[in-house]
Motif scaffolding. Structure first.
Motif, PDB file in Angstrom:
ATOM      1  N   ALA A 276       0.565  -0.488  -0.047  1.00  0.00           N
ATOM      2  CA  ALA A 276      -0.133  -0.289   0.122  1.00  0.00           C
ATOM      3  C   ALA A 276       0.630   1.237  -0.108  1.00  0.00           C
ATOM      4  O   ALA A 276       2.230   1.095   0.590  1.00  0.00           O
ATOM      5  CB  ALA A 276      -0.529   0.413   0.936  1.00  0.00           C
ATOM      6  N   ASP A 277       0.312   2.812   0.109  1.00  0.00           N
ATOM      7  CA  ASP A 277       0.837   3.208  -0.939  1.00  0.00           C
ATOM      8  C   ASP A 277       0.592   4.322   1.010  1.00  0.00           C
ATOM      9  O   ASP A 277      -0.218   4.193   1.439  1.00  0.00           O
ATOM     10  CB  ASP A 277       0.953   4.230  -1.765  1.00  0.00           C
ATOM     11  N   THR A 278       0.597   5.301   0.778  1.00  0.00           N
ATOM     12  CA  THR A 278       0.551   5.917   2.538  1.00  0.00           C
ATOM     13  C   THR A 278      -0.789   6.332   2.389  1.00  0.00           C
ATOM     14  O   THR A 278      -1.527   5.956   3.616  1.00  0.00           O
ATOM     15  CB  THR A 278       0.597   7.326   2.009  1.00  0.00           C
ATOM     16  N   THR A 279      -1.575   6.636   1.608  1.00  0.00           N
ATOM     17  CA  THR A 279      -2.937   7.153   2.055  1.00  0.00           C
ATOM     18  C   THR A 279      -3.555   5.405   1.628  1.00  0.00           C
ATOM     19  O   THR A 279      -4.423   5.792   3.044  1.00  0.00           O
ATOM     20  CB  THR A 279      -3.481   7.427   0.405  1.00  0.00           C
ATOM     21  N   GLN A 280      -2.928   4.190   0.865  1.00  0.00           N
ATOM     22  CA  GLN A 280      -3.716   3.214   1.441  1.00  0.00           C
ATOM     23  C   GLN A 280      -3.370   2.658   2.387  1.00  0.00           C
ATOM     24  O   GLN A 280      -4.813   1.856   3.401  1.00  0.00           O
ATOM     25  CB  GLN A 280      -3.603   2.345   0.007  1.00  0.00           C
TER      26      GLN A 280
END
Length: 354
Positions: A276-280
């Protein structure tokens, strides 16, 4: 009545399942009459009877008898079928207690045992306490079924050793399942360890070993069966984890939100969190494990599981393990009807919607 000869074309799994169910029904009917005669609460055996009658795949009993077939078992299999029924009674104990630990409201499309008793008497703590006792009784009665099979003493002792290991493994697996959420959500190896002990060994490997033991199989056959059982058991649980998030409640018999609300650390979630990226990742950390998670929140989580490729990777893991199990099955030295039945079981475990 005996199951089909090893020289027959197939092993009739539907008939076998019906015979296991008949053993359980007759045993609990006897327990109900006994409770009535002694003025004891009949709701203990009746609730357990209804729980078992509500459904279930009977995988462990079927695999137990198939292990006997795989080892060349012949003749009257009545004691083998009763042993298989004892495994299902033990499984009832596991499920009833598991539902309490998971705080689950439904199982097989019906209220769980603790919820059923709580709804009847209007008291949640009473329902939980009663369900613990009913589960304990299932454990005791699984032993009674096992020890009244009439197996020769040497065979019963060998079987007991397998069952003792099986019970320890599944309880350790359950303990690991409880403790895994205390660790990082990204730890997919911890999730795989839970799968190995709570499902792969308990659901597939040890039931096959139980049946093979009853035909006096040697260690080489046990090893060969394990090579089939362990990847298949892992594939089965990985499929279950997908169904816990993507399944239809009408098919699975339980709400699709339970695993996400519980914050169950599955391989699926671990892979998504790793990628996951930061938002995810913030979305996962915020929503997974939220008791009041709603369907909109679950849909947002599924979007992350899809976008990170976690769902697709788990599907690949299932396919790889399924192929490994079938390849291993080709090397198991067992009669063709047993091989065909084990392949059918593998298909059922992996290609399912419930």
């Amino acid at each position: 009545m005996t199951t089909p000869s090893l020289h027959a074309q197939t092993v009739d799994l539907a008939t076998l399942q019906s015979r296991v169910d008949r053993v359980l029904h007759d045993f609990l009917a006897t327990k109900t009459h006994g409770a009535e005669d002694r003025s004891l609460p009949v709701d203990v055996p009746v609730v357990l009877r209804d729980f078992l009658a509500a459904g279930g795949k009977r995988l462990r009993p079927l695999l137990c008898v198939l292990g006997w077939h795989a080892a060349g078992g012949q003749g009257d299999d009545t004691a083998v079928v009763q042993t298989a029924a004892a495994l299902e009674m033990f499984h009832a104990f596991c499920l009833i207690h598991d539902d309490i630990m998971d705080n689950s409201d439904t199982r097989r499309g019906r209220p769980t045992v603790h919820r059923q008793v709580a709804l009847r008497h209007g008291h949640d703590h009473l329902g939980t306490s009663a369900a613990i006792l009913i589960g304990d009784m299932a454990l005791a009665w699984s032993d009674e079924l096992l020890h009244s099979t009439g197996h020769p003493s040497h065979r019963l002792a060998a079987l007991r050793r397998v069952i003792d290991v099986m019970r320890q493994e599944v309880i350790y697996g359950q303990y690991l399942d409880l403790m895994t959420p205390l660790g990082p959500i990204t730890d997919h190896e911890a999730a795989l360890q839970v799968i190995r002990f709570k499902t792969a060994k308990y659901t597939v490997e040890r039931p096959l070993h139980c049946g093979a033991t009853l035909a006096d199989a040697g260690p080489d056959l046990h090893t060969a069966l394990s090579r089939y059982a362990l990847p298949l058991g892992e594939a089965f649980q990985l499929r279950d984890d997908l169904l816990g998030v993507y399944g239809r409640p009408d098919d699975t018999g339980k709400p699709v939100l339970d695993d996400l609300r519980e914050g169950k650390h599955t391989v699926l979630l671990a892979l998504a969190a790793q990628r996951a990226d930061t938002t995810q990742r913030k979305l996962l950390d915020t929503l997974v494990g939220t008791e009041d998670l709603d369907h909109d929140g679950a849909a947002r989580i599924r979007t992350v599981l899809d976008a990170t490729g976690a769902r697709a990777t788990v599907e690949d893991m299932i396919a790889t393990r399924y192929a490994s199990a079938l390849a291993a099955l080709d090397a198991v030295p067992c009669p063709p009807p047993a091989t065909a039945a084990l392949q059918h079981i593998a298909d059922r475990l992996v290609e399912r919607t419930s």
